[in-house]
Design a protein around this motif. Structure first.
Motif, PDB file in Angstrom:
ATOM      1  N   SER A  38       1.249 -26.151 -36.339  1.00 50.44           N
ATOM      2  CA  SER A  38       1.925 -24.802 -36.936  1.00 50.44           C
ATOM      3  C   SER A  38       2.434 -24.879 -38.473  1.00 50.44           C
ATOM      4  O   SER A  38       2.234 -24.292 -39.404  1.00 50.44           O
ATOM      5  CB  SER A  38       3.164 -24.194 -35.834  1.00 50.44           C
ATOM      6  OG  SER A  38       2.417 -23.884 -34.633  1.00 50.44           O
ATOM      7  N   THR A  39       3.504 -26.078 -38.230  1.00 50.64           N
ATOM      8  CA  THR A  39       4.138 -26.370 -39.703  1.00 50.64           C
ATOM      9  C   THR A  39       2.971 -26.939 -40.756  1.00 50.64           C
ATOM     10  O   THR A  39       3.073 -26.474 -41.974  1.00 50.64           O
ATOM     11  CB  THR A  39       4.890 -27.666 -39.315  1.00 50.64           C
ATOM     12  OG1 THR A  39       5.986 -27.270 -38.676  1.00 50.64           O
ATOM     13  CG2 THR A  39       5.558 -27.962 -40.720  1.00 50.64           C
ATOM     14  N   ALA A  40       1.949 -27.401 -40.373  1.00 49.21           N
ATOM     15  CA  ALA A  40       0.936 -28.070 -41.332  1.00 49.21           C
ATOM     16  C   ALA A  40       0.267 -26.924 -41.789  1.00 49.21           C
ATOM     17  O   ALA A  40      -0.072 -26.796 -43.011  1.00 49.21           O
ATOM     18  CB  ALA A  40      -0.004 -29.034 -40.803  1.00 49.21           C
ATOM     19  N   ASN A  45      -1.357 -23.702 -46.435  1.00 46.95           N
ATOM     20  CA  ASN A  45      -1.636 -22.483 -46.845  1.00 46.95           C
ATOM     21  C   ASN A  45      -0.597 -21.777 -47.834  1.00 46.95           C
ATOM     22  O   ASN A  45      -0.992 -21.135 -48.869  1.00 46.95           O
ATOM     23  CB  ASN A  45      -2.143 -21.333 -45.666  1.00 46.95           C
ATOM     24  CG  ASN A  45      -3.298 -21.543 -45.086  1.00 46.95           C
ATOM     25  OD1 ASN A  45      -4.239 -21.437 -45.502  1.00 46.95           O
ATOM     26  ND2 ASN A  45      -3.127 -22.388 -44.154  1.00 46.95           N
ATOM     27  N   GLY A  46       0.831 -21.970 -47.673  1.00 49.33           N
ATOM     28  CA  GLY A  46       1.502 -21.478 -48.318  1.00 49.33           C
ATOM     29  C   GLY A  46       1.662 -22.179 -49.863  1.00 49.33           C
ATOM     30  O   GLY A  46       1.887 -21.518 -50.677  1.00 49.33           O
ATOM     31  N   ARG A  48      -1.142 -23.638 -51.375  1.00 52.21           N
ATOM     32  CA  ARG A  48      -2.277 -23.096 -51.940  1.00 52.21           C
ATOM     33  C   ARG A  48      -2.076 -21.733 -52.698  1.00 52.21           C
ATOM     34  O   ARG A  48      -2.369 -21.657 -53.874  1.00 52.21           O
ATOM     35  CB  ARG A  48      -3.580 -23.150 -50.958  1.00 52.21           C
ATOM     36  CG  ARG A  48      -4.688 -22.549 -51.708  1.00 52.21           C
ATOM     37  CD  ARG A  48      -5.672 -22.733 -50.730  1.00 52.21           C
ATOM     38  NE  ARG A  48      -5.555 -21.640 -49.810  1.00 52.21           N
ATOM     39  CZ  ARG A  48      -6.480 -21.773 -48.717  1.00 52.21           C
ATOM     40  NH1 ARG A  48      -7.584 -22.485 -48.545  1.00 52.21           N
ATOM     41  NH2 ARG A  48      -6.229 -20.847 -47.598  1.00 52.21           N
ATOM     42  N   LEU A  49      -1.392 -20.758 -51.825  1.00 56.69           N
ATOM     43  CA  LEU A  49      -1.038 -19.582 -52.483  1.00 56.69           C
ATOM     44  C   LEU A  49      -0.021 -19.770 -53.709  1.00 56.69           C
ATOM     45  O   LEU A  49      -0.292 -19.100 -54.758  1.00 56.69           O
ATOM     46  CB  LEU A  49      -0.602 -18.713 -51.418  1.00 56.69           C
ATOM     47  CG  LEU A  49      -0.094 -17.302 -51.856  1.00 56.69           C
ATOM     48  CD1 LEU A  49      -1.260 -16.535 -52.403  1.00 56.69           C
ATOM     49  CD2 LEU A  49       0.521 -16.374 -50.852  1.00 56.69           C
ATOM     50  N   ALA A  50       1.101 -20.658 -53.516  1.00 56.25           N
ATOM     51  CA  ALA A  50       2.095 -20.731 -54.505  1.00 56.25           C
ATOM     52  C   ALA A  50       1.149 -21.293 -55.772  1.00 56.25           C
ATOM     53  O   ALA A  50       1.517 -20.682 -56.759  1.00 56.25           O
ATOM     54  CB  ALA A  50       2.808 -21.740 -53.891  1.00 56.25           C
ATOM     55  N   SER A  51       0.149 -22.204 -55.510  1.00 53.80           N
ATOM     56  CA  SER A  51      -0.518 -22.913 -56.545  1.00 53.80           C
ATOM     57  C   SER A  51      -1.275 -21.838 -57.568  1.00 53.80           C
ATOM     58  O   SER A  51      -0.948 -21.767 -58.646  1.00 53.80           O
ATOM     59  CB  SER A  51      -1.324 -23.986 -56.155  1.00 53.80           C
ATOM     60  OG  SER A  51      -2.201 -24.468 -57.306  1.00 53.80           O
ATOM     61  N   ASP A  52      -1.727 -20.810 -56.751  1.00 50.47           N
ATOM     62  CA  ASP A  52      -2.469 -19.732 -57.412  1.00 50.47           C
ATOM     63  C   ASP A  52      -1.569 -18.603 -58.205  1.00 50.47           C
ATOM     64  O   ASP A  52      -1.783 -18.147 -59.347  1.00 50.47           O
ATOM     65  CB  ASP A  52      -3.363 -19.065 -56.363  1.00 50.47           C
ATOM     66  CG  ASP A  52      -4.404 -19.943 -55.868  1.00 50.47           C
ATOM     67  OD1 ASP A  52      -4.855 -20.850 -56.654  1.00 50.47           O
ATOM     68  OD2 ASP A  52      -5.007 -19.509 -54.865  1.00 50.47           O
ATOM     69  N   TYR A  53      -0.303 -18.359 -57.298  1.00 51.13           N
ATOM     70  CA  TYR A  53       0.630 -17.515 -57.738  1.00 51.13           C
ATOM     71  C   TYR A  53       1.122 -17.704 -59.327  1.00 51.13           C
ATOM     72  O   TYR A  53       1.479 -16.975 -60.022  1.00 51.13           O
ATOM     73  CB  TYR A  53       1.665 -17.136 -56.654  1.00 51.13           C
ATOM     74  CG  TYR A  53       2.565 -16.160 -56.916  1.00 51.13           C
ATOM     75  CD1 TYR A  53       2.270 -14.814 -56.502  1.00 51.13           C
ATOM     76  CD2 TYR A  53       3.745 -16.757 -57.769  1.00 51.13           C
ATOM     77  CE1 TYR A  53       3.351 -13.844 -56.804  1.00 51.13           C
ATOM     78  CE2 TYR A  53       4.653 -15.548 -57.927  1.00 51.13           C
ATOM     79  CZ  TYR A  53       4.585 -14.290 -57.470  1.00 51.13           C
ATOM     80  OH  TYR A  53       5.389 -13.530 -57.996  1.00 51.13           O
ATOM     81  N   GLY A  72       4.486  -8.813 -45.699  1.00 56.10           N
ATOM     82  CA  GLY A  72       3.189  -8.385 -45.092  1.00 56.10           C
ATOM     83  C   GLY A  72       2.382  -9.555 -44.225  1.00 56.10           C
ATOM     84  O   GLY A  72       1.870  -9.113 -43.231  1.00 56.10           O
ATOM     85  N   PHE A  73       2.541 -10.600 -44.891  1.00 57.82           N
ATOM     86  CA  PHE A  73       2.041 -11.808 -44.034  1.00 57.82           C
ATOM     87  C   PHE A  73       2.752 -12.056 -42.857  1.00 57.82           C
ATOM     88  O   PHE A  73       2.187 -12.162 -41.644  1.00 57.82           O
ATOM     89  CB  PHE A  73       2.306 -13.033 -44.971  1.00 57.82           C
ATOM     90  CG  PHE A  73       1.888 -14.346 -44.356  1.00 57.82           C
ATOM     91  CD1 PHE A  73       0.676 -14.718 -44.277  1.00 57.82           C
ATOM     92  CD2 PHE A  73       2.769 -15.128 -43.674  1.00 57.82           C
ATOM     93  CE1 PHE A  73       0.178 -15.994 -43.438  1.00 57.82           C
ATOM     94  CE2 PHE A  73       2.489 -16.386 -43.081  1.00 57.82           C
ATOM     95  CZ  PHE A  73       1.090 -16.649 -43.090  1.00 57.82           C
TER      96      PHE A  73
END
Length: 303
Positions: A38-40, A45-46, A48-53, A72-73
């Motif tokens: 769950s943590t991993a 994913n968080g 990866r999204l932060a990197s794009d964001y 929303g998530f």
């Protein structure tokens, strides 16, 4: 209905199914593993999204606030995974929401209540004939084409407004005025500098021999590019092949006139160079005039 069942089936496979049974002896191990994954899962994913964001422009970040994304998530992942229908509805709703957003961005007013009412009425119908389905789809396609046209007109207006704003910016106006004054002064001091119909000023230092490059030819050139304050932003003293059609208009016009062994100085106004966009990476501002010293070491005339 068959397609909907397929979507529901895919959603079920993706979300997994719950089980009432289990081996109690391994429950502790499963709980520990569940906490770890769950943590991993959340961290990877968080991140990866932060990197794009973090690569988004600031204006997009203002529209996509992190708190809203997390809200929303959370709403989706906290939904009971046994509610397959609800999750499928969320998926379909997100698709329609994307269309509504694009319409509204283009100034097309959309009544979301009417969208829902029409969607629910059509979906709750006990049966629908192929003819009725085709009629509904054709009607929407016709309106969608009109909407697409409106969207294209809107985006064109936005581009024109943005370009007008750039052209009227203080920096662009100042660079245009400075460039014009620079060339006027240079021509007053040096009668050898000529002015073409397009507004390109140029000086033939050495005429060269043979046929000129022409619009469709190419030349191996050495050059130095400067701003009007003398700052060198680009140069090449090894020789590089260039085609008039693949460079900024002013440079292309000057290059097309050159012959083998020729040396020119090109005074390229902003509108014939990088325009109102400039070239920030090279340190070239909007509508900045460029001065190029160019030597053609070899020429392949156009056909």
């Amino acid at each position: 209905m068959k397609k909907l069942l397929m979507v529901c089936g895919v959603a079920a496979m993706m979300l997994g199914t719950t089980s009432c049974g289990g081996n109690s002896s391994s429950s502790a191990d499963n709980n520990g593993f569940g906490d770890s994954i769950s943590t991993a899962l959340g961290t990877s994913n968080g991140a990866r999204l932060a990197s794009d964001y973090n690569t988004l422009p600031e204006d997009q970040k203002k529209m996509l606030k992190k708190d809203d994304i997390l809200r929303g998530f959370k709403q989706v992942i906290m939904t009971d995974t046994t509610q397959q229908g609800y999750l499928t509805g969320l998926s379909f709703g997100m698709q329609i929401a994307g269309q509504l957003y694009r319409y509204e961005q283009a100034g097309i007013k959309v009544d979301r209540n009417k969208v829902y009412d029409a969607y629910a009425k059509a979906f709750m119908t006990d049966s629908i004939s192929p003819e009725e389905l085709q009629k509904a789809q054709m009607e929407f396609q016709l309106l969608a084409q009109q909407a697409q046209q409106k969207m294209m007109e809107y985006y064109k207006q936005q581009e024109e407004a943005a370009r007008a704003a750039k052209e009227n910016s203080p920096e662009a106006k100042e660079n245009t005025e400075k460039g014009a004054a620079f060339v006027k002064d240079a021509m007053a001091k040096d009668p050898a500098i000529k002015l073409s119909d397009s507004g390109l000023a140029y000086k033939v230092v050495t005429e060269g021999t043979g046929e000129p490059v022409g619009k469709d030819g190419s030349a191996v050139i050495k050059y130095t590019g400067k701003l009007i304050d003398g700052t060198v932003f680009d140069s090449n003293d090894q020789g590089i092949s260039m085609n008039p059609a693949r460079v900024v208009p002013g440079f292309g016009e000057g290059l097309s006139m050159m012959k083998k062994g020729g040396k020119y100085v090109l005074y390229i106004p902003g509108n014939l160079a990088y325009g109102v966009d400039g070239n920030p990476q090279a340190g070239i501002g909007p509508n900045a005039m460029l001065v190029f010293e160019v030597e053609a070491t070899d020429v392949t005339p156009g056909k």
